[in-house]
Design an enzyme around this catalytic site. Structure first.
Site, mmCIF file in Angstrom:
data_model
loop_
_atom_site.group_PDB
_atom_site.id
_atom_site.type_symbol
_atom_site.label_atom_id
_atom_site.label_comp_id
_atom_site.label_asym_id
_atom_site.label_seq_id
_atom_site.Cartn_x
_atom_site.Cartn_y
_atom_site.Cartn_z
ATOM 1 N N ILE A 1 0.867 -1.169 0.000
ATOM 2 C CA ILE A 1 0.000 0.000 0.000
ATOM 3 C C ILE A 1 0.909 1.226 0.000
ATOM 4 C CG2 ILE A 1 -0.215 0.006 2.529
ATOM 5 C CD1 ILE A 1 -3.074 0.970 0.166
ATOM 6 N N THR B 1 1.693 7.158 1.930
ATOM 7 C CA THR B 1 2.498 8.183 2.580
ATOM 8 C C THR B 1 3.536 8.787 1.646
ATOM 9 O OG1 THR B 1 2.246 6.906 4.603
ATOM 10 C CG2 THR B 1 3.888 8.647 4.621
ATOM 11 N N THR C 1 6.097 0.201 3.502
ATOM 12 C CA THR C 1 6.457 -1.117 4.008
ATOM 13 C C THR C 1 6.252 -2.178 2.932
ATOM 14 O OG1 THR C 1 5.730 -0.401 6.193
ATOM 15 C CG2 THR C 1 6.098 -2.748 5.891
ATOM 16 N N GLU D 1 -6.401 -1.506 10.108
ATOM 17 C CA GLU D 1 -4.972 -1.183 10.239
ATOM 18 C C GLU D 1 -4.628 -0.794 11.672
ATOM 19 O OE1 GLU D 1 -1.590 1.850 8.363
ATOM 20 O OE2 GLU D 1 -3.722 2.156 7.902
#
Length: 453
Positions: free
Chosen positions: A168, A171, A205, A290
């Site tokens: 994903i 950010t 990540t 999350e």
């Protein structure tokens, strides 16, 4: 017994180090767990413990074994990272019907999900679990929830089986918790067949290993309504507009944190997830999962480090007696234990409410509470890890030997307090959302009363 039936467990006769396990695993009764949950917990512990046996050394090496993700995927042990309930129809279409424990995908509930996350963090370190789960847990759900049937048929089977990986990518260097202000752009090509993506993504990540990214991009004007989600090919565009580099972070260093540069990357328009301008709403549907996942993992890490301290002070002698015989030591542990067990009870309560509420209702009613629970988990971990370091003394400062786990978990604290929404942002958000719900219900009640006058 069926997965929905309740059960009682006999008290365990073997001693359990104080605070090392949730109460339901020490033989004490609980209203939340049935035989299916206990069987699932035993399966998770056996499998995960065998795979993570050398995890402490991975942190020193800065990476996990190349085969780790495949091992989990081959055992269908990446699927439990999805939010409950699972995408049953799509999983079965891909040939995934049950787990090795005998648990069917349609019977997987919120407590199975919680148990899986708790067991994944039983080593106390977030990196190994994150190296496997983060892209799965947050990158794939938007695709199976909102992607077109064609997009799902093309990508989901390989993603479910771990033959391909995604992350994903939301950010950015200048937009962390402020998701609505991302600046990566996606503009249509003159031929109308592609989105041309340009921008930067940071702290992604699993990004270094991912074939694809579920990416938040700006297709419209400023603010949340200009955001869309694209399924962006990373690997096939490496060196052709996509550049990736690993970021070293203070804790969770094995999670594959990545900086992604995108320079006029061509993405087929068919890779749009859902509709243009709906990206922010799609992202928000996974926030509770999350944040609760982070809270569960952080609470287990706090349990690991506090239990290590309790075990240590029962053995360590100073001034002619064990440390646990010192009132100040017991007091320090007790304060942390109160925070830890209260946090775990809160986690269980939220999981129970999620299970009982319709998702649309739960997303609203539990959003603020989940945000605060996640924020509190970081504070609890901070207190427990500091307590452990102080009680271990010099051993708590060394990266090997008696205090190795304690020292490593201490470096994990801010990895919890910042990602998924930083602590201060989530505390403020939680209160604002609860106030908003109260005000909306008050207005609705007043309107109802007025209509009866």
């Amino acid at each position: 017994m069926s997965p929905q039936s309740s059960t009682s467990r006999p008290l365990i006769s073997n001693p359990v180090v104080p605070f090392s396990e949730p109460a339901y695993l020490t033989g004490l009764p609980s209203p939340y767990y049935n035989d299916s949950h206990y069987a699932w917990q035993a399966h998770c512990r056996s499998f995960i413990s065998s795979q993570f046996a050398n995890a402490l050394s991975w942190e020193d090496e800065g990476d996990v074994p190349e085969t780790l993700f495949k091992t989990f995927a081959d055992a269908n042990m990446i699927v439990p990272a999805f939010p409950a309930p699972l995408p049953v129809e799509q999983l079965k279409a891909a040939g995934i019907h049950e787990f090795a424990s005998g648990l069917k995908v349609e019977d997987f509930d919120y407590f199975h999900s919680m148990i899986y996350t708790d067991e994944m963090l039983r080593i106390g370190l977030s990196g190994p679990a994150a190296s496997i789960n983060t892209g799965v847990a947050y990158g794939i759900p938007p695709l199976y929830k909102f992607g077109s049937p064609a997009l799902q048929r093309r990508f989901l089977p390989d993603l479910f089986h771990g033959r391909t990986r995604c992350c994903i990518a939301i950010t950015e260097p200048s937009a962390g918790s402020d998701v609505a202000n991302i600046s990566t752009t996606a503009t249509k090509s003159s031929c109308g067949k592609y989105y041309i993506v340009t921008g930067q993504k940071k702290w992604i990540t699993n990004g270094i290993w991912s074939d694809y990214a579920t990416m938040a991009v700006r297709t419209g004007g400023p603010g949340p309504n200009g955001i869309s989600l694209l399924f962006v090919p990373l690997k096939e565009n490496e060196g052709k507009g996509v550049e990736r580099r690993r970021i070293k972070i203070s804790g969770g260093g094995t999670s594959g944190t990545t900086f992604i540069d995108l320079d006029e990357v061509k993405v087929p328009v068919e890779n749009l997830i859902g509709k243009e301008g709906m990206g922010m709403k799609y992202i928000m549907t996974n926030f509770n999962h999350e944040r609760l996942t982070i809270a569960i993992g952080a609470t287990r890490s706090a349990r690991v480090v506090l239990a290590a301290a309790a075990e240590y002070v029962m053995k360590r002698e100073a001034f002619g007696k064990t440390l646990v015989e010192q009132p100040v030591v017991r007091h320090r542990i007790a304060k942390c234990a109160v925070m830890l067990e209260s946090q775990w009870a809160w986690v269980e309560q939220i999981v129970y409410m999620m299970q009982k509420l319709e998702k649309k209702v739960g997303d609203v009613e539990l959003g603020g509470m989940t945000a605060m629970c996640k924020a509190n988990s970081g504070m609890v971990l901070s207190e427990c890890s500091q307590c452990a370091v102080l009680l271990f003394g010099g051993n708590g400062l060394t990266r090997s030997g008696l205090g190795e786990t304690v020292e490593k978990i201490f470096r994990e604290v801010n990895v919890v307090r910042i990602p998924g929404g930083s602590e201060d942002v989530l505390l403020d958000l939680g209160v604002r959302q609860l106030v908003k719900i109260f005000q909306a219900k008050t207005l609705a009640l007043e309107a109802t009363r007025g209509s009866k006058l």
